[in-house]
Design an enzyme around this catalytic site. Structure first.
Site, short mmCIF file in Angstrom:
data_model
loop_
_atom_site.label_atom_id
_atom_site.label_comp_id
_atom_site.label_asym_id
_atom_site.label_seq_id
_atom_site.Cartn_x
_atom_site.Cartn_y
_atom_site.Cartn_z
N GLY A 201 0.81 -1.22 0.00
CA GLY A 201 0.00 0.00 0.00
C GLY A 201 0.83 1.26 0.00
O GLY A 201 0.42 2.29 -0.51
N GLY A 202 2.00 1.16 0.56
CA GLY A 202 2.80 2.38 0.69
C GLY A 202 2.29 3.19 1.87
O GLY A 202 1.11 3.14 2.20
N GLN B 78 1.35 -8.98 9.30
CA GLN B 78 2.29 -10.06 9.02
C GLN B 78 2.90 -10.65 10.30
O GLN B 78 3.47 -11.74 10.26
CB GLN B 78 3.40 -9.60 8.06
CG GLN B 78 4.47 -8.72 8.65
CD GLN B 78 5.59 -8.42 7.65
OE1 GLN B 78 5.77 -7.28 7.27
NE2 GLN B 78 6.33 -9.42 7.21
N ASP C 237 7.90 -7.10 1.65
CA ASP C 237 8.19 -5.65 1.60
C ASP C 237 7.20 -4.97 2.56
O ASP C 237 6.62 -3.94 2.24
CB ASP C 237 8.02 -5.12 0.17
CG ASP C 237 8.54 -3.69 0.03
OD1 ASP C 237 9.30 -3.23 0.92
OD2 ASP C 237 8.19 -3.03 -0.97
N HIS D 218 9.15 -4.51 7.74
CA HIS D 218 10.62 -4.52 7.82
C HIS D 218 11.11 -4.57 9.27
O HIS D 218 12.29 -4.34 9.52
CB HIS D 218 11.24 -3.35 7.06
CG HIS D 218 10.87 -3.32 5.62
ND1 HIS D 218 11.01 -4.41 4.80
CD2 HIS D 218 10.32 -2.34 4.84
CE1 HIS D 218 10.57 -4.12 3.60
NE2 HIS D 218 10.13 -2.86 3.59
N GLU E 244 13.13 -7.76 1.16
CA GLU E 244 13.64 -6.42 0.78
C GLU E 244 14.05 -5.64 2.04
O GLU E 244 13.67 -5.99 3.15
CB GLU E 244 12.57 -5.64 0.03
CG GLU E 244 12.22 -6.21 -1.33
CD GLU E 244 11.33 -5.28 -2.15
OE1 GLU E 244 11.12 -4.12 -1.75
OE2 GLU E 244 10.84 -5.74 -3.20
C1 LIG Z 1 7.34 -0.03 1.75
S1 LIG Z 1 5.59 -0.11 1.66
C2 LIG Z 1 5.37 -1.23 0.32
C3 LIG Z 1 5.83 -0.69 -1.00
C4 LIG Z 1 5.48 -1.53 -2.18
N1 LIG Z 1 5.73 -2.94 -1.99
C5 LIG Z 1 6.22 -1.07 -3.40
O1 LIG Z 1 7.13 -1.78 -3.88
O2 LIG Z 1 5.89 -0.02 -3.92
C6 LIG Z 1 5.26 -1.07 3.09
C7 LIG Z 1 3.84 -1.57 3.26
O3 LIG Z 1 3.82 -2.50 4.30
C8 LIG Z 1 2.60 -2.40 5.01
N2 LIG Z 1 2.79 -2.90 6.38
C9 LIG Z 1 3.40 -2.27 7.43
N3 LIG Z 1 3.37 -3.05 8.52
C10 LIG Z 1 2.74 -4.20 8.16
C11 LIG Z 1 2.40 -5.40 8.85
N4 LIG Z 1 2.70 -5.56 10.14
N5 LIG Z 1 1.75 -6.37 8.18
C12 LIG Z 1 1.42 -6.21 6.88
N6 LIG Z 1 1.72 -5.09 6.15
C13 LIG Z 1 2.38 -4.10 6.79
C14 LIG Z 1 2.28 -0.91 4.98
O4 LIG Z 1 0.88 -0.69 5.14
C15 LIG Z 1 2.80 -0.50 3.62
O5 LIG Z 1 1.74 -0.56 2.71
#
Ligand SMILES: C[S@@+](CC[C@H](N)C(=O)[O-])C[C@H]1O[C@@H](n2cnc3c(N)ncnc32)[C@H](O)[C@@H]1O
Length: 381
Positions: free
Chosen positions: A205-206, A251, A273, A276, A301
């Site tokens: 989602g970003g 996650q 991704d 992190h 990543e």
């Molecule tokens: C860096 S962005 C992803 C960018 C995308 N993959 C791209 O390549 O453009 C990180 C995403 O991880 C999601 N996120 C953060 N914590 C999370 C969690 N605990 N479980 C699942 N998703 C998570 C956020 O909502 C966000 O949409």
């Protein structure tokens, strides 16, 4: 549009002519044409013509001609419009036999060129035109039509696109701003491109709207015959479309990951991704590796968070017991589990990871049976 119908059409397009004929005969012509035109619009290039024009795409099936009218204007994704009125004539017409277009979009062969395609420039209505076929205005109009048709024809193919360009076009964070992951992905995933894969990306989602779903659309474009699943902590179901399914989960909840993988997997490629956070990276890997197919990849990543205490990392590389880089170091030992003096070290991952490719900020972990048999011990070795 049912997922099942899309899946049937994609599979049939990668099989023989008889299978494709049988599947298209069993579906309503409008349904087949609508799946195909959806894909054409998605893959079409961004037009470069200053002068907006309308391109007609006609899909011929079972004695029927199903027309679609596509507006192409500079810098804007092409889109369907209702049939234009006679004083706003279409500039060019592209004809496709349904089976040929299905094979070009979803077939398993690279660089398939259809003989069935016909492109016809249509004269501009005299009422709106300058009245001379050689006037500068008429020439500009024909030039615009050629540029527009080029953009639409880019959508009628599944030829290999450049992943780094797709990342920029679909607004994924993978290539452009901070990261240069395009060439890394190309190196490992290009050989799989024509397969019918199930790809799961955690986090799509970003954190701001700039990257909303961009990576899912990038994967959809790159893998023309595949199903793309995106898992995110926030609800992004408005991003669902043909060949893209979004799923909501945290996650860090490994039960949810296992439930989702059981329902939608096994996957050929899993990309982490997401948050992190080092603990999440490690627990997600342990939960999902069993749901990656043999010969597939688990990709992690943003390895830089290994060194950031705010993500549960450590600035001391030796203090890596709980970090994502620590996981990769353990997996390296696990690759050699048959030589390790203590039996059972490394658990499931040791016996099911056959290769590790670690680059700056990204790692590709290859899934497979790692049981070649160790080097035998003898008193002198
Ligand atoms: C860096 S962005 C992803 C960018 C995308 N993959 C791209 O390549 O453009 C990180 C995403 O991880 C999601 N996120 C953060 N914590 C999370 C969690 N605990 N479980 C699942 N998703 C998570 C956020 O909502 C966000 O949409």
């Amino acid at each position: 549009m049912t997922h099942k119908a899309v899946e049937q059409l994609v599979r049939a397009a990668g099989s023989g002519a008889a299978e494709l004929d049988a599947v298209t005969a069993a579906m309503r012509p409008e349904q087949v044409a609508s799946i195909l035109i959806d894909e054409v619009l998605f893959r079409a290039g961004i037009p470069d013509n200053d002068w907006p024009v309308v391109i007609e795409v006609r899909i011929m099936t079972k004695g029927l001609t199903i027309p679609y009218f596509i507006r192409a204007a500079k810098g804007v994704p092409v889109d369907l419009i209702p049939q234009p009125s006679p004083d706003k004539r279409v500039a060019m017409r592209i004809d496709y036999d349904v089976a040929e277009l299905a094979r070009e979009l979803f077939g398993s062969r690279d660089n398939l060129e259809s003989a069935a395609r016909a492109t016809t420039p249509l004269p501009r209505a005299t009422k709106a035109g300058p009245g001379s076929s050689t006037s500068p205005e008429q020439l500009a109009y024909l030039g615009a039509a050629a540029q527009a048709v080029h953009a639409v024809l880019e959508g009628c193919t599944s030829k290999a696109p450049d992943l780094a360009k797709l990342a920029v076009r679909h607004r994924s964070a993978k290539n452009g701003l901070v990261h240069r992951f395009g060439p890394r992905y190309e190196r490992h995933l290009r050989p799989l491109r024509r397969e019918s894969l199930r790809v799961l990306e955690i986090g799509f989602g970003g954190y701001d709207s700039a990257f909303d779903g961009g990576s899912l659309r990038m994967w959809k474009h790159y893998f023309p015959r595949s199903w793309i699943f995106g898992l995110d902590i926030s609800d992004q179901s408005h991003l669902d479309e043909q060949r893209i399914t979004t799923l909501r989960a945290d996650q860090s909840d490994t039960d949810a990951l296992v439930r989702i993988a059981g329902q939608y997997g096994p996957f050929d490629v899993v990309i982490d991704d997401g948050s992190h956070i080092n603990e999440h990276v490690r627990s997600s890997f342990a939960a999902l590796l069993p749901y990656v197919r043999t010969g597939g990849y688990y990709v992690i990543e943003d390895l830089w968070t290994s060194y950031r205490p705010s993500y549960g990392g450590s600035e001391d590389p030796a203090d890596c017991g709980g970090t994502s880089l620590g996981l990769l170091k353990t997996l390296t030992d696990g690759l050699h589990h048959e030589e390790l003096p203590v039996a059972g070290i490394g658990g499931y991952a040791a016996a099911n990871v056959t290769g590790l490719h670690v680059y700056h900020n990204i790692a590709f972990i290859e899934k497979g049976r790692n049981t070649e048999g160790g080097v035998p011990r003898c008193p002198t070795v």
